[in-house]
Scaffold this motif. Structure first.
Motif, PDB file in Angstrom:
ATOM      1  N   GLN A 220       0.651   4.754  18.250  1.00 29.54           N
ATOM      2  CA  GLN A 220       1.517   5.385  17.531  1.00 29.54           C
ATOM      3  C   GLN A 220       2.757   4.400  16.789  1.00 29.54           C
ATOM      4  OE1 GLN A 220       0.559   6.400  20.601  1.00 29.54           O
ATOM      5  NE2 GLN A 220      -0.327   8.379  20.648  1.00 29.54           N
ATOM      6  N   GLY A 221       2.884   3.336  17.314  1.00 31.80           N
ATOM      7  CA  GLY A 221       3.645   2.293  16.843  1.00 31.80           C
ATOM      8  C   GLY A 221       3.293   1.923  15.581  1.00 31.80           C
ATOM      9  N   ILE A 222       2.081   1.504  15.454  1.00 33.40           N
ATOM     10  CA  ILE A 222       1.425   1.154  13.958  1.00 33.40           C
ATOM     11  C   ILE A 222       1.523   2.245  13.048  1.00 33.40           C
ATOM     12  CG2 ILE A 222      -0.735   0.405  12.879  1.00 33.40           C
ATOM     13  CD1 ILE A 222      -1.313  -1.053  15.599  1.00 33.40           C
ATOM     14  N   ALA A 223       1.167   3.610  13.502  1.00 31.77           N
ATOM     15  CA  ALA A 223       1.146   4.772  12.681  1.00 31.77           C
ATOM     16  C   ALA A 223       2.622   5.059  12.295  1.00 31.77           C
ATOM     17  CB  ALA A 223       0.628   5.994  13.565  1.00 31.77           C
ATOM     18  N   GLN A 224       3.606   4.737  12.810  1.00 30.95           N
ATOM     19  CA  GLN A 224       4.978   5.131  12.583  1.00 30.95           C
ATOM     20  C   GLN A 224       5.275   3.975  11.334  1.00 30.95           C
ATOM     21  OE1 GLN A 224       7.177   7.307  13.106  1.00 30.95           O
ATOM     22  NE2 GLN A 224       6.382   8.413  14.883  1.00 30.95           N
ATOM     23  N   VAL A 225       4.804   2.863  11.286  1.00 34.99           N
ATOM     24  CA  VAL A 225       5.070   1.699  10.401  1.00 34.99           C
ATOM     25  C   VAL A 225       4.399   2.432   9.241  1.00 34.99           C
ATOM     26  CG1 VAL A 225       4.536  -0.593   9.911  1.00 34.99           C
ATOM     27  CG2 VAL A 225       5.159  -0.070  11.940  1.00 34.99           C
ATOM     28  N   PHE A 226       3.094   2.686   9.203  1.00 31.08           N
ATOM     29  CA  PHE A 226       2.473   3.287   8.037  1.00 31.08           C
ATOM     30  C   PHE A 226       3.113   4.455   7.456  1.00 31.08           C
ATOM     31  CE2 PHE A 226      -1.200   0.591   9.376  1.00 31.08           C
ATOM     32  CZ  PHE A 226      -1.310  -0.003   8.504  1.00 31.08           C
ATOM     33  N   ALA A 227       3.634   5.472   8.485  1.00 27.98           N
ATOM     34  CA  ALA A 227       4.082   6.554   8.020  1.00 27.98           C
ATOM     35  C   ALA A 227       5.682   6.332   7.015  1.00 27.98           C
ATOM     36  CB  ALA A 227       4.519   7.500   9.259  1.00 27.98           C
ATOM     37  N   ILE A 228       6.378   5.324   7.443  1.00 25.41           N
ATOM     38  CA  ILE A 228       7.605   4.918   6.964  1.00 25.41           C
ATOM     39  C   ILE A 228       6.913   4.171   5.682  1.00 25.41           C
ATOM     40  CG2 ILE A 228       9.434   3.059   6.835  1.00 25.41           C
ATOM     41  CD1 ILE A 228       9.465   3.785   9.890  1.00 25.41           C
ATOM     42  N   GLY A 229       5.966   3.445   5.500  1.00 22.38           N
ATOM     43  CA  GLY A 229       5.509   2.543   4.343  1.00 22.38           C
ATOM     44  C   GLY A 229       5.054   3.849   3.453  1.00 22.38           C
ATOM     45  N   ALA A 230       4.437   4.701   3.838  1.00 23.76           N
ATOM     46  CA  ALA A 230       3.892   6.063   2.799  1.00 23.76           C
ATOM     47  C   ALA A 230       5.069   6.649   2.242  1.00 23.76           C
ATOM     48  CB  ALA A 230       3.140   6.921   3.499  1.00 23.76           C
ATOM     49  N   LEU A 231       6.032   6.823   2.919  1.00 21.93           N
ATOM     50  CA  LEU A 231       7.301   7.410   2.475  1.00 21.93           C
ATOM     51  C   LEU A 231       8.029   6.706   1.211  1.00 21.93           C
ATOM     52  CD1 LEU A 231       9.433   9.535   2.434  1.00 21.93           C
ATOM     53  CD2 LEU A 231      10.635   8.424   4.304  1.00 21.93           C
ATOM     54  N   MET A 232       7.975   5.302   1.779  1.00 18.70           N
ATOM     55  CA  MET A 232       8.569   4.469   0.674  1.00 18.70           C
ATOM     56  C   MET A 232       8.009   4.407  -0.687  1.00 18.70           C
ATOM     57  SD  MET A 232       9.647   1.210   3.281  1.00 18.70           S
ATOM     58  CE  MET A 232      10.193   0.149   1.950  1.00 18.70           C
ATOM     59  N   LEU A 233       6.431   4.366  -0.563  1.00 21.29           N
ATOM     60  CA  LEU A 233       5.800   4.400  -1.758  1.00 21.29           C
ATOM     61  C   LEU A 233       5.968   5.715  -2.495  1.00 21.29           C
ATOM     62  CD1 LEU A 233       2.512   2.711  -0.756  1.00 21.29           C
ATOM     63  CD2 LEU A 233       4.213   1.908  -2.424  1.00 21.29           C
ATOM     64  N   VAL A 234       6.139   6.905  -1.849  1.00 19.39           N
ATOM     65  CA  VAL A 234       6.133   7.931  -2.380  1.00 19.39           C
ATOM     66  C   VAL A 234       7.640   8.174  -3.205  1.00 19.39           C
ATOM     67  CG1 VAL A 234       6.506  10.543  -2.044  1.00 19.39           C
ATOM     68  CG2 VAL A 234       4.667   9.503  -0.733  1.00 19.39           C
TER      69      VAL A 234
END
Length: 321
Positions: free
Chosen positions: A227-241
């Motif tokens: 889940q920790g890694i997934a949260q990092v990717f979720a934030i990264g996806a939001l930044m790119l969007v």
């Protein structure tokens, strides 16, 4: 002196199926899978998602059939399509579409879905070998790193997510790490290139592809319990969007082209990812799913319309079998 007229395209069905039809096809499959996941968020009957999945699956199978006929007429046509960027993007998304078909069938019949996933892996290996061969024997321009490389070399993450749906955890873990290393390498090289030179307007839609591995790696991490890694990717996806949203006029400066198909799958993958995350990401996922639907459907329609009237093959310079 009389001049000979150019030789006409040989007669025969689907001799010039354009690979450019597959990016929006992949996007529609991802969108339909997103609605399968998101039906509960909107309190809608699950049957609506099944109807959408059925329609999109039939279309994807038809598109695959048309390219299979082209391939069987002259197998070397694949190497010709791979010489150009739209061809490489299209054939890579063709393979990724097979992985998503496995995910479509997984809840219904795992026994049928596993061979589909295996077929996709075999096709992916063969296509990767053909791409590497083309890089080694073709002009230097083909070896230039681009977001399309994600579709080929990071695209294993699509297989990983489908493997997770089928309970093939060891396979999924291996594919996750292969995809992660490939993605980091491509992101690094792309940033270095972007810092030195600008991207031509017609090619800017391909930049949206950078979003897809972020969402897909995050989805796999979440499903694997990281889940920790997934949260990092979720934030990264939001930044790119947000970044793409702020630069949308710059991204679309070249006007509509078949390259707009590159927007479709990353949007669907991000919606899927955020819905899978749940919690704080539930609402952004629902909003993204609706937004992706509003954007993907007209883009796909315009590209498929070009295919129907014969212009897509010409505009994307598809090879003839």
């Amino acid at each position: 002196m009389a001049f000979k007229a150019p030789s006409p395209t040989p007669k025969g069905l689907w001799r010039r199926t354009p690979p450019a039809v597959f990016p929006p096809t992949l996007g529609l499959l991802g969108l339909a899978l997103g609605w399968r996941r998101g039906m509960g968020e909107f309190a809608l009957p699950p049957g609506l998602a099944d109807m959408l999945l059925g329609a999109v699956t039939l279309f994807a199978l038809f598109a695959l059939l048309t390219y299979a006929v082209k391939f069987m007429r002259r197998p070397a046509v694949v190497l010709e399509d791979l010489k150009i960027l739209p061809g490489r993007a299209g054939l890579a998304t063709l393979v990724l579409s097979v992985y998503l078909l496995a995910a479509v069938f997984a809840p219904l019949s795992p026994e049928q879905a596993r061979p589909i996933l295996l077929a996709g892996i075999v096709m992916h290996l063969a296509l990767t070998g053909a791409v590497i061969w083309g890089f080694a024997h073709g002009p230097a321009e083909q070896r230039r790193v681009s977001p399309v490389w994600h579709l080929m070399f990071t695209g294993w993450i699509v297989a990983a997510n489908s493997a997770l749906v089928l309970g093939l955890f060891n396979l999924a873990i291996g594919l996750f790490w292969v995809s992660l290393f490939a993605a980091v390498g491509i992101w690094t090289a792309s940033l270095q290139q972007f810092s030195r030179e600008s991207v031509p307007a017609p090619l800017r839609p391909f930049l949206a592809i950078h979003l897809a591995p972020v969402a897909l790696l995050g989805s796999a991490a979440q499903s694997l319990g990281a889940q920790g890694i997934a949260q990092v990717f979720a934030i990264g996806a939001l930044m790119l969007v947000v970044l793409f949203g702020l630069r949308i006029r710059w991204l679309l400066a070249g006007g509509f082209t078949p390259f707009w198909g590159a927007f479709t799958f990353p949007l669907a993958a991000t919606a899927n990812f955020w819905l899978l995350m749940g919690g704080f990401w539930r609402l952004p996922g629902a909003v993204m799913l609706v937004g992706a639907t509003v954007l993907i459907l007209p883009i796909a329609f315009r590209i498929f319309k070009l295919w129907a009237n014969g212009q897509l093959a010409v505009k994307s310079n598809a090879a003839i079998a």
